[in-house]
Write a protein that holds these residues in place. Structure first.
Motif, PDB file in Angstrom:
ATOM      1  N   LEU A 246       0.839  -1.194   0.000  1.00  0.00           N
ATOM      2  CA  LEU A 246       0.000   0.000   0.000  1.00  0.00           C
ATOM      3  C   LEU A 246       0.878   1.249   0.000  1.00  0.00           C
ATOM      4  CD1 LEU A 246      -2.675  -1.040   2.634  1.00  0.00           C
ATOM      5  CD2 LEU A 246      -2.570  -1.561   0.204  1.00  0.00           C
ATOM      6  N   ASP A 247       0.276   2.401  -0.329  1.00  0.00           N
ATOM      7  CA  ASP A 247       1.035   3.646  -0.260  1.00  0.00           C
ATOM      8  C   ASP A 247       0.998   4.176   1.182  1.00  0.00           C
ATOM      9  OD1 ASP A 247      -1.337   4.978   0.232  1.00  0.00           O
ATOM     10  OD2 ASP A 247      -1.557   5.680  -1.820  1.00  0.00           O
TER      11      ASP A 247
ATOM     12  N   GLY B  54      -2.447   4.423   2.737  1.00  0.00           N
ATOM     13  CA  GLY B  54      -3.000   3.093   2.968  1.00  0.00           C
ATOM     14  C   GLY B  54      -2.396   2.439   4.202  1.00  0.00           C
TER      15      GLY B  54
ATOM     16  N   VAL C  82      -9.881  -5.902   5.371  1.00  0.00           N
ATOM     17  CA  VAL C  82      -9.479  -4.795   4.512  1.00  0.00           C
ATOM     18  C   VAL C  82      -8.356  -5.213   3.564  1.00  0.00           C
ATOM     19  CG1 VAL C  82      -8.272  -2.578   4.554  1.00  0.00           C
ATOM     20  CG2 VAL C  82     -10.250  -2.940   6.016  1.00  0.00           C
TER      21      VAL C  82
ATOM     22  N   ILE D 108      -8.977  -4.990  -2.588  1.00  0.00           N
ATOM     23  CA  ILE D 108      -8.383  -4.126  -1.563  1.00  0.00           C
ATOM     24  C   ILE D 108      -8.806  -2.702  -1.903  1.00  0.00           C
ATOM     25  CG2 ILE D 108      -6.253  -3.168  -0.641  1.00  0.00           C
ATOM     26  CD1 ILE D 108      -4.913  -5.766  -0.937  1.00  0.00           C
ATOM     27  N   PRO D 109      -9.345  -1.963  -0.910  1.00  0.00           N
ATOM     28  CA  PRO D 109      -9.847  -0.627  -1.230  1.00  0.00           C
ATOM     29  C   PRO D 109      -8.834   0.227  -1.992  1.00  0.00           C
ATOM     30  CG  PRO D 109     -10.507  -1.212   0.965  1.00  0.00           C
ATOM     31  CD  PRO D 109      -9.606  -2.322   0.478  1.00  0.00           C
TER      32      PRO D 109
ATOM     33  N   ILE E  55      -8.583   3.390  -2.139  1.00  0.00           N
ATOM     34  CA  ILE E  55      -7.985   4.506  -1.409  1.00  0.00           C
ATOM     35  C   ILE E  55      -6.777   4.063  -0.607  1.00  0.00           C
ATOM     36  CG2 ILE E  55     -10.009   5.951  -1.105  1.00  0.00           C
ATOM     37  CD1 ILE E  55      -9.987   4.863   1.873  1.00  0.00           C
ATOM     38  N   PHE E  56      -6.646   2.736  -0.365  1.00  0.00           N
ATOM     39  CA  PHE E  56      -5.474   2.264   0.357  1.00  0.00           C
ATOM     40  C   PHE E  56      -4.317   2.042  -0.607  1.00  0.00           C
ATOM     41  CE2 PHE E  56      -8.131   0.178   3.927  1.00  0.00           C
ATOM     42  CZ  PHE E  56      -8.527   1.432   4.319  1.00  0.00           C
ATOM     43  N   ARG E  57      -4.574   2.178  -1.898  1.00  0.00           N
ATOM     44  CA  ARG E  57      -3.504   1.848  -2.834  1.00  0.00           C
ATOM     45  C   ARG E  57      -3.036   3.033  -3.673  1.00  0.00           C
ATOM     46  NH1 ARG E  57      -5.782  -2.451  -6.166  1.00  0.00           N
ATOM     47  NH2 ARG E  57      -7.731  -1.653  -5.327  1.00  0.00           N
ATOM     48  N   LYS E  58      -3.915   3.604  -4.472  1.00  0.00           N
ATOM     49  CA  LYS E  58      -3.422   4.561  -5.432  1.00  0.00           C
ATOM     50  C   LYS E  58      -3.859   5.996  -5.176  1.00  0.00           C
ATOM     51  CE  LYS E  58      -1.167   2.158  -8.518  1.00  0.00           C
ATOM     52  NZ  LYS E  58      -0.913   1.730  -9.862  1.00  0.00           N
ATOM     53  N   GLU E  59      -5.106   6.181  -4.839  1.00  0.00           N
ATOM     54  CA  GLU E  59      -5.687   7.515  -4.868  1.00  0.00           C
ATOM     55  C   GLU E  59      -5.120   8.393  -3.771  1.00  0.00           C
ATOM     56  OE1 GLU E  59      -7.632   9.473  -6.376  1.00  0.00           O
ATOM     57  OE2 GLU E  59      -8.792   8.324  -7.825  1.00  0.00           O
TER      58      GLU E  59
ATOM     59  N   ALA F 203      -7.902  10.772  -0.369  1.00  0.00           N
ATOM     60  CA  ALA F 203      -8.196  10.758   1.068  1.00  0.00           C
ATOM     61  C   ALA F 203      -7.346  11.815   1.766  1.00  0.00           C
ATOM     62  CB  ALA F 203      -7.914   9.374   1.648  1.00  0.00           C
ATOM     63  N   LEU F 204      -6.085  11.874   1.352  1.00  0.00           N
ATOM     64  CA  LEU F 204      -5.181  12.860   1.925  1.00  0.00           C
ATOM     65  C   LEU F 204      -5.631  14.278   1.562  1.00  0.00           C
ATOM     66  CD1 LEU F 204      -2.691  11.994   3.549  1.00  0.00           C
ATOM     67  CD2 LEU F 204      -1.311  12.839   1.668  1.00  0.00           C
TER      68      LEU F 204
ATOM     69  N   LEU G 117       1.289   9.035  -3.679  1.00  0.00           N
ATOM     70  CA  LEU G 117       2.102   8.809  -2.503  1.00  0.00           C
ATOM     71  C   LEU G 117       3.061   7.681  -2.840  1.00  0.00           C
ATOM     72  CD1 LEU G 117      -0.548   8.991   0.309  1.00  0.00           C
ATOM     73  CD2 LEU G 117       1.208  10.651  -0.235  1.00  0.00           C
ATOM     74  N   PRO G 118       4.286   7.782  -2.350  1.00  0.00           N
ATOM     75  CA  PRO G 118       5.233   6.716  -2.665  1.00  0.00           C
ATOM     76  C   PRO G 118       4.829   5.400  -2.009  1.00  0.00           C
ATOM     77  CG  PRO G 118       6.153   8.242  -1.070  1.00  0.00           C
ATOM     78  CD  PRO G 118       4.870   8.823  -1.515  1.00  0.00           C
ATOM     79  N   GLU G 119       5.134   4.308  -2.673  1.00  0.00           N
ATOM     80  CA  GLU G 119       5.040   3.008  -2.011  1.00  0.00           C
ATOM     81  C   GLU G 119       6.381   2.722  -1.371  1.00  0.00           C
ATOM     82  OE1 GLU G 119       3.718  -0.073  -4.646  1.00  0.00           O
ATOM     83  OE2 GLU G 119       2.119   1.208  -5.398  1.00  0.00           O
ATOM     84  N   LEU G 120       6.376   1.818  -0.432  1.00  0.00           N
ATOM     85  CA  LEU G 120       7.638   1.465   0.213  1.00  0.00           C
ATOM     86  C   LEU G 120       8.112   0.135  -0.325  1.00  0.00           C
ATOM     87  CD1 LEU G 120       6.990   2.406   3.905  1.00  0.00           C
ATOM     88  CD2 LEU G 120       8.511   3.534   2.301  1.00  0.00           C
TER      89      LEU G 120
END
Lengths: 216, 216, 216
Positions: free
Chosen positions: A43-44, A47, A152, C156-157, C159-163, C166-167, C211-214
């Motif tokens: 996740l980002d 997330g 989730v 997986i929602p 908003i927890f991944r790309k968008e 939310a921020l 947002l960057p992924e880790l």
């Protein structure tokens, strides 16, 4: 107030504060475990923070919503939000280190679960539900955060598969209620119950106690 | 009190008790269906019990939470918990037999859904929401337990795919509200609505009525 | 009442009505997006309607349940139900056209999110929670409908991944609270916050801010 009463009072004061301290520490540990699960799912940042947050407050939130104690608990004390933020940052910055400290982490997690159970149970009793329901609410406080984290993250919740700890929380809650009914002082009751849950879970993990699966 | 009034009163008393009886029986049947789904997913004992529990109380719980009727219904009457425990035990001990009794089981399930719809609808009306919202809450009471079961077991909820029964519950609820508006006695209204929902679903399953899917 | 007071009052009246108008329009747009997601998942008519409905009311419902404002918002004003029904019908009848109008649709969706954020935030403030909690509730109002849509559809929602949105909602909410604290008139505050959220998201999408992924 006699000296003895004063001593008792400060004793209770300290013990309530210890519970509170472990509660917010446990919240942070839960946030770390959720955030690490979010990292595993690629996740980002948002997330990861969201999963950390949900894991940390999920159990208490479900309990409060079911009991009708709203606004739900963490909304009334910003320290929880602060601890969750700290937990998410820790898992972002020191993820590798945290994973290495698996043992320490596991102990905090276990103590957190035990304290969540007792506090959830006490809150439910305060709200006037039947002790059996209160025992369930103690367990819900402790394990539902992790269950929602798994839903989730699109997994079948772990507590429905392997972990024996939901049952441990139920057993611990039952112990607490029984000891309260036979008149044990609340302070000692909390200590005994927390120790029971912690030892039981540690033994369960060490000796790989598992509930049997059923063959169809 | 005249004889006629006495007769009416005992009549209502009996009918309320029949609804209550079907309600707790339906709860057990839902618990069985959830627990069997948990067995299919290879969950352990606790997981099976949890899925059975969630399936049985999920619909009513969502309804009560949305309406703000808390502590939610099953917390106020331990008989529900007892019936769910019984249902889980039955599906653990006699799972194969229950699966063979598919037809009988299906009838109980259908009657349960009908009664859940009517009781959910009545509760919502009592809490003062608009009849259209109450109709939706009746449907939610009846079908959301199964939907949550599917989400927890990591499937797309069945009610979103194949089953026509959510729509049946909405139709049944609408019928109830219309009959109440035209002044039909509540006792007969309940009987007619329950019979409508039961027959409609049986016919739907027998003749494989389905809502069309859309080709993209 | 002076002329100036009258003007102010009608000004506020109009602006409240504009917010309300965008709110119900945004609800319809969310219903359309949910229903289209349901079509992609090959759901039947009821499933499509259910996913559209959940997407449209999910965020506000979670907010109201957490805050204890029940019966939840959409139950008190049938216009929401009507707009959702319209949205579902539109996506059933004109699905292809809607997909072609992606750009227009996106603008409505973005304005809807901005207005949901502001209204959710205001409602939370009215209910007396801390501004930081209110900012979170604004974001929850705007994005949780989509999150629940994804969970129900077994993803997986998003908003927890790309968008990043939310921020964006959190930032917009923070802006609103700061401007309110420094004493800005509510009317202008709403306009500025909505414009901020809308522009930020448009820029984010145009320039593919993420947002960057880790990496683990």
């Amino acid at each position: 107030m006699t000296l003895s009463e004063k001593a008792t009072e400060s004793f209770i004061f300290v013990s309530v504060n210890i519970l509170y301290f472990i509660d917010i520490l446990g919240t942070m540990v839960f946030a770390i475990s959720g955030a690490l699960a979010g990292r595993d799912k690629q996740l980002d940042f948002f997330g990861i923070a969201a999963v950390g947050f949900i894991t940390a407050i999920g159990g208490g939130t479900v309990r409060d919503v079911l009991l009708g104690s709203t606004p739900v608990g963490w909304m009334n004390d910003l320290i929880y939000l602060a601890m969750i933020t700290a937990g998410v940052l820790i898992s972002l910055l020191f993820g590798k280190t945290v994973r290495k400290l698996r043992r320490t982490f596991f102990i905090f997690d276990t103590v957190g679960i035990a304290v969540f159970t007792v506090l959830g149970l006490q809150k439910a009793l305060t709200l006037g539900v039947h002790p059996i329901i209160a025992i369930m609410m103690g367990m819900v406080s402790a394990v539902f955060g992790g269950a929602i984290r798994d839903i989730v993250c699109n997994d079948i919740p772990l507590i429905f598969r392997k972990e024996i700890y939901a049952l441990t929380c139920l057993a611990g809650g039952a112990l607490y209620v029984i000891l309260a009914l036979v008149g044990l002082d609340q302070f000692f009751n909390v200590i005994i119950t927390v120790c029971f849950i912690v030892s039981f879970r540690m033994l369960a993990v060490k000796y790989e106690w598992q509930l049997p699966e059923l063959k169809n």
